[in-house]
Design a protein around this motif. Structure first.
Motif, PDB file in Angstrom:
ATOM      1  N   THR A   1       0.881  -1.286   0.060  1.00  0.00           N
ATOM      2  CA  THR A   1      -0.045  -0.061  -0.128  1.00  0.00           C
ATOM      3  C   THR A   1       0.758   1.273  -0.085  1.00  0.00           C
ATOM      4  OG1 THR A   1      -1.791  -1.144   1.061  1.00  0.00           O
ATOM      5  CG2 THR A   1      -1.835   1.119   1.322  1.00  0.00           C
ATOM      6  N   ARG A   2       1.859   1.152   0.889  1.00  0.00           N
ATOM      7  CA  ARG A   2       2.788   2.426   0.778  1.00  0.00           C
ATOM      8  C   ARG A   2       3.486   2.821  -0.771  1.00  0.00           C
ATOM      9  NH1 ARG A   2       6.751   2.180   6.186  1.00  0.00           N
ATOM     10  NH2 ARG A   2       5.111   2.937   7.755  1.00  0.00           N
ATOM     11  N   MET A   3       4.150   1.614  -1.019  1.00  0.00           N
ATOM     12  CA  MET A   3       4.687   1.896  -2.568  1.00  0.00           C
ATOM     13  C   MET A   3       3.883   2.123  -3.617  1.00  0.00           C
ATOM     14  SD  MET A   3       7.562   1.720  -1.280  1.00  0.00           S
ATOM     15  CE  MET A   3       8.257   2.313  -2.996  1.00  0.00           C
ATOM     16  N   ASN A   4       2.533   1.640  -3.539  1.00  0.00           N
ATOM     17  CA  ASN A   4       1.590   2.129  -4.623  1.00  0.00           C
ATOM     18  C   ASN A   4       1.222   3.431  -4.258  1.00  0.00           C
ATOM     19  OD1 ASN A   4       0.797  -0.032  -6.598  1.00  0.00           O
ATOM     20  ND2 ASN A   4       0.432  -1.060  -4.548  1.00  0.00           N
ATOM     21  N   LEU A   5       0.963   4.034  -3.120  1.00  0.00           N
ATOM     22  CA  LEU A   5       1.135   5.566  -2.959  1.00  0.00           C
ATOM     23  C   LEU A   5       2.176   6.430  -3.639  1.00  0.00           C
ATOM     24  CD1 LEU A   5      -0.406   5.588   0.869  1.00  0.00           C
ATOM     25  CD2 LEU A   5      -1.649   6.187  -1.197  1.00  0.00           C
ATOM     26  N   VAL A   6       3.120   5.775  -3.336  1.00  0.00           N
ATOM     27  CA  VAL A   6       4.565   6.574  -3.940  1.00  0.00           C
ATOM     28  C   VAL A   6       4.399   6.594  -5.443  1.00  0.00           C
ATOM     29  CG1 VAL A   6       6.990   6.435  -4.268  1.00  0.00           C
ATOM     30  CG2 VAL A   6       5.908   6.059  -2.052  1.00  0.00           C
ATOM     31  N   TYR A   7       4.181   5.142  -6.018  1.00  0.00           N
ATOM     32  CA  TYR A   7       4.287   5.432  -7.536  1.00  0.00           C
ATOM     33  C   TYR A   7       3.021   5.951  -8.141  1.00  0.00           C
ATOM     34  CZ  TYR A   7       7.043   1.287  -8.675  1.00  0.00           C
ATOM     35  OH  TYR A   7       8.269   0.601  -8.816  1.00  0.00           O
ATOM     36  N   ASP A   8       1.949   5.774  -7.570  1.00  0.00           N
ATOM     37  CA  ASP A   8       0.817   6.825  -8.075  1.00  0.00           C
ATOM     38  C   ASP A   8       1.043   8.219  -7.961  1.00  0.00           C
ATOM     39  OD1 ASP A   8      -1.909   6.410  -9.249  1.00  0.00           O
ATOM     40  OD2 ASP A   8      -2.519   7.849  -7.425  1.00  0.00           O
ATOM     41  N   TYR A   9       1.546   8.801  -6.818  1.00  0.00           N
ATOM     42  CA  TYR A   9       1.859   9.979  -6.996  1.00  0.00           C
ATOM     43  C   TYR A   9       2.954  10.597  -7.686  1.00  0.00           C
ATOM     44  CZ  TYR A   9       2.131  14.657  -4.395  1.00  0.00           C
ATOM     45  OH  TYR A   9       2.064  15.990  -4.135  1.00  0.00           O
ATOM     46  N   VAL A  10       4.047   9.866  -7.858  1.00  0.00           N
ATOM     47  CA  VAL A  10       5.112  10.345  -8.918  1.00  0.00           C
ATOM     48  C   VAL A  10       4.518  10.192 -10.309  1.00  0.00           C
ATOM     49  CG1 VAL A  10       7.389   9.510  -9.648  1.00  0.00           C
ATOM     50  CG2 VAL A  10       7.158   9.467  -7.051  1.00  0.00           C
ATOM     51  N   LEU A  11       3.849   9.297 -10.699  1.00  0.00           N
ATOM     52  CA  LEU A  11       3.428   9.068 -12.110  1.00  0.00           C
ATOM     53  C   LEU A  11       2.589  10.235 -12.537  1.00  0.00           C
ATOM     54  CD1 LEU A  11       3.272   5.308 -12.363  1.00  0.00           C
ATOM     55  CD2 LEU A  11       4.714   6.755 -13.470  1.00  0.00           C
ATOM     56  N   LYS A  12       1.897  10.674 -11.547  1.00  0.00           N
ATOM     57  CA  LYS A  12       0.888  11.905 -11.594  1.00  0.00           C
ATOM     58  C   LYS A  12       1.604  13.233 -11.624  1.00  0.00           C
ATOM     59  CE  LYS A  12      -3.352   9.542 -10.241  1.00  0.00           C
ATOM     60  NZ  LYS A  12      -4.511   9.712  -8.898  1.00  0.00           N
ATOM     61  N   ASN A  13       2.824  13.255 -11.050  1.00  0.00           N
ATOM     62  CA  ASN A  13       3.290  14.582 -10.688  1.00  0.00           C
ATOM     63  C   ASN A  13       4.790  14.789 -11.210  1.00  0.00           C
ATOM     64  OD1 ASN A  13       1.245  16.100  -8.781  1.00  0.00           O
ATOM     65  ND2 ASN A  13       1.115  13.817  -8.189  1.00  0.00           N
ATOM     66  N   PHE A  14       5.453  13.782 -11.808  1.00  0.00           N
ATOM     67  CA  PHE A  14       6.634  13.871 -12.203  1.00  0.00           C
ATOM     68  C   PHE A  14       7.221  15.116 -13.028  1.00  0.00           C
ATOM     69  CE2 PHE A  14       5.084  11.576 -15.718  1.00  0.00           C
ATOM     70  CZ  PHE A  14       5.550  11.819 -16.800  1.00  0.00           C
ATOM     71  N   ARG A  15       5.902  15.603 -13.808  1.00  0.00           N
ATOM     72  CA  ARG A  15       6.507  16.961 -14.663  1.00  0.00           C
ATOM     73  C   ARG A  15       6.751  18.140 -14.015  1.00  0.00           C
ATOM     74  NH1 ARG A  15       2.376  13.854 -16.975  1.00  0.00           N
ATOM     75  NH2 ARG A  15       2.502  12.942 -18.948  1.00  0.00           N
ATOM     76  N   ARG A  16       6.491  18.015 -12.564  1.00  0.00           N
ATOM     77  CA  ARG A  16       6.885  19.216 -11.768  1.00  0.00           C
ATOM     78  C   ARG A  16       7.861  18.652 -10.711  1.00  0.00           C
ATOM     79  NH1 ARG A  16       4.686  18.959  -6.766  1.00  0.00           N
ATOM     80  NH2 ARG A  16       2.865  17.754  -6.281  1.00  0.00           N
ATOM     81  N   LYS A  17       8.207  19.718 -10.011  1.00  0.00           N
ATOM     82  CA  LYS A  17       9.251  19.522  -8.747  1.00  0.00           C
ATOM     83  C   LYS A  17       8.425  18.628  -7.565  1.00  0.00           C
ATOM     84  CE  LYS A  17      12.714  21.389  -5.918  1.00  0.00           C
ATOM     85  NZ  LYS A  17      13.581  22.782  -5.636  1.00  0.00           N
ATOM     86  N   ILE A  18       8.959  17.663  -7.329  1.00  0.00           N
ATOM     87  CA  ILE A  18       8.204  16.705  -6.000  1.00  0.00           C
ATOM     88  C   ILE A  18       9.063  17.063  -4.931  1.00  0.00           C
ATOM     89  CG2 ILE A  18       7.489  14.650  -5.476  1.00  0.00           C
ATOM     90  CD1 ILE A  18       7.285  13.872  -8.328  1.00  0.00           C
ATOM     91  N   LEU A  19       8.774  17.837  -3.912  1.00  0.00           N
ATOM     92  CA  LEU A  19       9.223  17.951  -2.817  1.00  0.00           C
ATOM     93  C   LEU A  19       9.456  16.596  -1.959  1.00  0.00           C
ATOM     94  CD1 LEU A  19       8.004  21.509  -1.694  1.00  0.00           C
ATOM     95  CD2 LEU A  19      10.393  20.858  -2.952  1.00  0.00           C
ATOM     96  N   LEU A  20      10.487  16.339  -1.337  1.00  0.00           N
ATOM     97  CA  LEU A  20      10.768  15.175  -0.526  1.00  0.00           C
ATOM     98  C   LEU A  20       9.445  15.198   0.492  1.00  0.00           C
ATOM     99  CD1 LEU A  20      12.200  12.651  -0.420  1.00  0.00           C
ATOM    100  CD2 LEU A  20      13.787  13.930   1.449  1.00  0.00           C
ATOM    101  N   GLU A  21       9.468  16.462   1.310  1.00  0.00           N
ATOM    102  CA  GLU A  21       8.375  16.583   2.232  1.00  0.00           C
ATOM    103  C   GLU A  21       6.987  16.215   2.021  1.00  0.00           C
ATOM    104  OE1 GLU A  21      11.807  19.225   2.985  1.00  0.00           O
ATOM    105  OE2 GLU A  21      10.714  18.890   1.289  1.00  0.00           O
ATOM    106  N   GLU A  22       6.503  16.453   0.734  1.00  0.00           N
ATOM    107  CA  GLU A  22       5.331  16.223   0.393  1.00  0.00           C
ATOM    108  C   GLU A  22       4.980  14.770   0.059  1.00  0.00           C
ATOM    109  OE1 GLU A  22       4.121  17.334  -3.717  1.00  0.00           O
ATOM    110  OE2 GLU A  22       6.116  18.508  -3.809  1.00  0.00           O
TER     111      GLU A  22
END
Length: 289
Positions: free
Chosen positions: A184-205
């Motif tokens: 569940t944790r890693m799927n959250l990361v995958y989904d978030y990165v694939l939706k937002n990789f076109r912009r800067k992704i802050l480690l905090e978020e």
């Protein structure tokens, strides 16, 4: 990557399972299972994750994966749009190592098949004429039943075991059964990165999604994936850039920003680091093929 949902096994009443997939998108969940899987994409595009490998996929891709090797064929975001008319199409076959009997794989007649199964623990991608022949045989199998279907599956496996037209996908094999919470944790990361990789992704978020501090998340991600989070994001961006370079006529400067890079110099540097060639050289080489 180590964490993945383990899906249900083949029903006890069946030797193998074959499915012809027709849907809006492929299964968006990073997962693994105890069966061998032979999968061909007939229609659809997106990003493929197999073990520690990341690659864009398109129609014609044929992959054979072994037990416990986590994988995900993530359709492009356009497939998830509410009004999208895009559809995917594919054929998948599942079977376990002992589908012919508990001890038969130890017989000398099965040596070639046993070696194929060992190679599949890292994932295999087929190419050339072998790929076309195997896909044709898989299509034939979808219309078969009974013992004829089992014999035809053996023909497919025999062909796969004999061909040299394949490449390994993952740098290593996987054997651990994974927990639902880690998946569940890693799927959250995958989904978030694939939706937002076109912009800067802050480690905090991204750390906040898992209710971790940035330091804890960095340590956790690297331990689970054998690579830092920043490198993972860069891989996603570079693979997206590769897709744009080969499928569009957009200039490199546009592809740079469309893939999430802030400067052209940084894009060129990272592209060469990952792909061992400059973006335009990569495009020219692809076009020549």
């Amino acid at each position: 990557m180590k964490t993945a949902v383990h899906k249900s096994e083949i029903p006890p009443s069946q030797i193998f399972v074959i499915r012809h997939l027709h849907d809006r998108h492929f299964d968006p969940v990073w997962h693994a299972h105890s069966e061998y899987q032979l999968f061909v994409v007939l229609e659809g595009t997106g990003t493929r994750f197999v073990g520690d490998s990341i690659k864009a996929f398109k129609p014609g891709e044929l992959v054979f994966t072994g037990p416990h090797l986590p994988h995900l064929w993530r359709s492009d975001e356009a497939y998830f749009a509410k009004k999208s008319e895009l559809r995917i199409n594919g054929i998948v076959i599942y079977f376990n190592e002992h589908f012919l009997g508990e001890h038969i794989m130890e017989k000398e007649e099965m040596l070639a098949l046993k070696n194929l199964f060992t190679r599949a623990l890292r994932g295999l991608e087929f190419h050339g004429r072998s790929r076309e022949q195997i896909i044709a045989m898989m299509k034939e199998l979808t219309a078969m039943k009974g013992i004829k279907s089992v014999i035809h599956l053996l023909r497919i496996l025999e062909y796969m075991a004999a061909t040299k037209e394949y490449a390994y996908i993952s740098a290593k094999a996987y054997s651990d059964v994974q927990t639902q919470s880690e998946t569940t944790r890693m799927n959250l990361v995958y989904d978030y990165v694939l939706k937002n990789f076109r912009r800067k992704i802050l480690l905090e978020e991204i750390a906040g999604l898992l209710h971790m501090t940035p330091t804890s998340f960095s340590r956790y991600f690297t331990m689970q994936n054998s690579k830092p989070f920043s490198r993972f994001v860069s891989e996603i961006r570079i693979k997206h850039a590769c897709k744009l370079l080969t499928e569009t006529d957009e200039p490199v400067s546009h592809i740079c920003y469309e893939s999430g890079f802030n400067t052209l110099s940084n894009f060129n540097r990272q592209f060469k680091e990952f792909m061992l060639k400059r973006p335009m050289d990569y495009k020219k080489e692809f076009m020549s093929i």
